[in-house]
Design a protein around this motif. Structure first.
Motif, PDB file in Angstrom:
ATOM      1  N   LEU A  56      33.204  44.547  36.221  1.00 41.93           N
ATOM      2  CA  LEU A  56      33.826  43.416  36.902  1.00 41.93           C
ATOM      3  C   LEU A  56      35.106  43.938  37.547  1.00 41.93           C
ATOM      4  O   LEU A  56      36.075  44.247  36.860  1.00 41.93           O
ATOM      5  CB  LEU A  56      34.132  42.299  35.900  1.00 41.93           C
ATOM      6  N   TYR A  57      35.085  44.055  38.859  1.00 42.64           N
ATOM      7  CA  TYR A  57      36.199  44.702  39.545  1.00 42.64           C
ATOM      8  C   TYR A  57      37.073  43.680  40.260  1.00 42.64           C
ATOM      9  O   TYR A  57      36.599  42.667  40.787  1.00 42.64           O
ATOM     10  CB  TYR A  57      35.693  45.760  40.535  1.00 42.64           C
ATOM     11  N   ASN A 116      30.181  42.760  39.626  1.00 40.42           N
ATOM     12  CA  ASN A 116      30.625  41.654  40.474  1.00 40.42           C
ATOM     13  C   ASN A 116      32.090  41.848  40.819  1.00 40.42           C
ATOM     14  O   ASN A 116      32.877  42.316  39.999  1.00 40.42           O
ATOM     15  CB  ASN A 116      30.469  40.313  39.756  1.00 40.42           C
ATOM     16  N   GLY A 117      32.456  41.474  42.054  1.00 38.88           N
ATOM     17  CA  GLY A 117      33.852  41.451  42.444  1.00 38.88           C
ATOM     18  C   GLY A 117      34.494  40.145  42.033  1.00 38.88           C
ATOM     19  O   GLY A 117      33.824  39.209  41.588  1.00 38.88           O
ATOM     20  N   SER A 118      35.796  40.075  42.208  1.00 35.21           N
ATOM     21  CA  SER A 118      36.520  38.867  41.815  1.00 35.21           C
ATOM     22  C   SER A 118      36.443  37.773  42.872  1.00 35.21           C
ATOM     23  O   SER A 118      36.645  36.595  42.572  1.00 35.21           O
ATOM     24  CB  SER A 118      37.993  39.208  41.559  1.00 35.21           C
ATOM     25  N   GLY A 119      36.171  38.167  44.098  1.00 37.67           N
ATOM     26  CA  GLY A 119      36.142  37.207  45.195  1.00 37.67           C
ATOM     27  C   GLY A 119      37.372  37.277  46.077  1.00 37.67           C
ATOM     28  O   GLY A 119      37.345  36.822  47.229  1.00 37.67           O
ATOM     29  N   SER A 120      38.444  37.848  45.574  1.00 35.45           N
ATOM     30  CA  SER A 120      39.639  38.008  46.401  1.00 35.45           C
ATOM     31  C   SER A 120      39.448  39.196  47.336  1.00 35.45           C
ATOM     32  O   SER A 120      38.685  40.114  47.042  1.00 35.45           O
ATOM     33  CB  SER A 120      40.874  38.220  45.513  1.00 35.45           C
ATOM     34  N   PRO A 121      40.117  39.209  48.492  1.00 35.10           N
ATOM     35  CA  PRO A 121      39.948  40.313  49.432  1.00 35.10           C
ATOM     36  C   PRO A 121      40.241  41.664  48.782  1.00 35.10           C
ATOM     37  O   PRO A 121      41.191  41.814  48.017  1.00 35.10           O
ATOM     38  CB  PRO A 121      40.957  39.992  50.531  1.00 35.10           C
TER      39      PRO A 121
END
Length: 317
Positions: A289-290, A230-235
């Motif tokens: 988790l990136y 999952n990504g962090s959600g930030s660009p």
């Protein structure tokens, strides 16, 4: 001899489960479109296949699309490099099309908007037998999915515990029965698909919500090769005006950052919760988790590349 582009009726590919290949179109020697008639779904389901290299018996990797069900160009074939990435791999890659907003589960009853939804039966009881017969499958399977299907891969494993050796979940939410998880499910099924979750798993108090909650059943995934990301959600690096799929469109970039960031931030919380739960229960799994990264295909392509060596090893064992 079948030629590229030829549409061939198929009358001998019936599987004992009742699913049948009724036609296939050879797009290239390494890409075949099937039409699979499903008894449980009461319809014909399009299924795209990259046959294994070499023609020998091979394992199978199932890749599930997200909430759009592969429609509108939102599929593994349309948005990633799976054609070239798997060109030299001895694995059948299978991408079922359809199932928008369905969670690829068996619904209690037909839905006025979404129709008959018996995806768990189709994907675990019907389709594997058809694929193994047509493409000489070894019976060794892995499954991975993005977004909505990042939840479904775990649910399908609960439905058929012996079917998959490896599971991959990219930007999914493995909680379905707590208030947050139910809200996510309703957002997909009702908000995006126009369906009714009462037809899916009944009211929020129905036991089906907990029965299909991977977070509550992590012990049942013990012994499988698991990759969750999952990504962090930030660009991130693909959230730019010249990023893949953006192609200079300001509106596409805005949508990917504004909407994609919100969704990815929510799934990141689910993923951290699942990671903690698996640690507590001693269930081995790989978590990536990136930092940076919205809810978008370029990141999922990268994660498939990262996960594949782990899947390959599981399919060979």
């Amino acid at each position: 001899m079948v030629t590229v582009g030829q549409f061939v009726p198929a009358t001998v590919s019936a599987a004992p489960t009742g699913a049948t290949i009724v036609a296939e179109r050879v797009q290239s020697p390494r890409e075949i479109d099937l039409s699979v008639k499903s008894r449980s779904m009461r319809t014909t389901v399009p299924v795209k296949v990259i046959p294994a290299r070499g023609g020998a018996a091979a394992p199978t990797l199932y890749l599930l699309n997200g909430a759009a069900g592969g429609e509108g160009g939102s599929s593994w074939f349309d948005r990633t490099d799976i054609r070239t990435f798997f060109a030299d791999e001895n694995v059948n890659v299978v991408v079922p099309m359809g199932g928008a907003a369905s969670y690829f589960t068996d619904w209690y009853r037909p839905d006025p908007k979404l129709g008959v939804q018996k995806w768990a039966t189709f994907l675990t009881d019907e389709l594997p037998a058809v694929i193994d017969r047509r493409f000489d499958g070894t019976g060794r399977n892995a499954i991975a999915g993005i977004s909505m299907a990042g939840t479904s891969v775990f649910q399908l494993s609960l439905h058929a515990p012996r079917l998959y050796r490896a599971l991959g979940s990219f930007s999914g939410c493995a909680q379905t029965s707590d208030p947050m998880g139910q809200a996510v499910v309703r957002m997909v099924v009702e908000g995006r698909g126009g369906g009714n979750t009462l037809n899916m798993w009944g009211p929020p108090s129905d036991p089906a919500w907990q029965a299909n909650d991977p977070y509550l059943h992590v012990d049942e995934f013990r012994g499988k090769s698991i990759y969750v990301s999952n990504g962090s959600g930030s660009p991130g690096r693909y959230d730019t005006i010249d990023g893949p799929g953006i192609d200079g469109s300001g509106s596409k970039l805005f949508d990917q950052i504004a909407v994609g960031a919100v969704i990815e931030t929510a799934t990141a919380e689910c993923t951290r919760n699942l990671q903690q739960r698996m640690r507590e229960r001693g269930v081995p799994a790989t978590f990536h988790l990136y930092g940076g990264g919205t809810h978008a295909w370029p990141y999922w392509q990268d994660e498939l590349h990262r996960a594949w060596p782990q899947f390959r090893a599981a399919l060979r064992s």
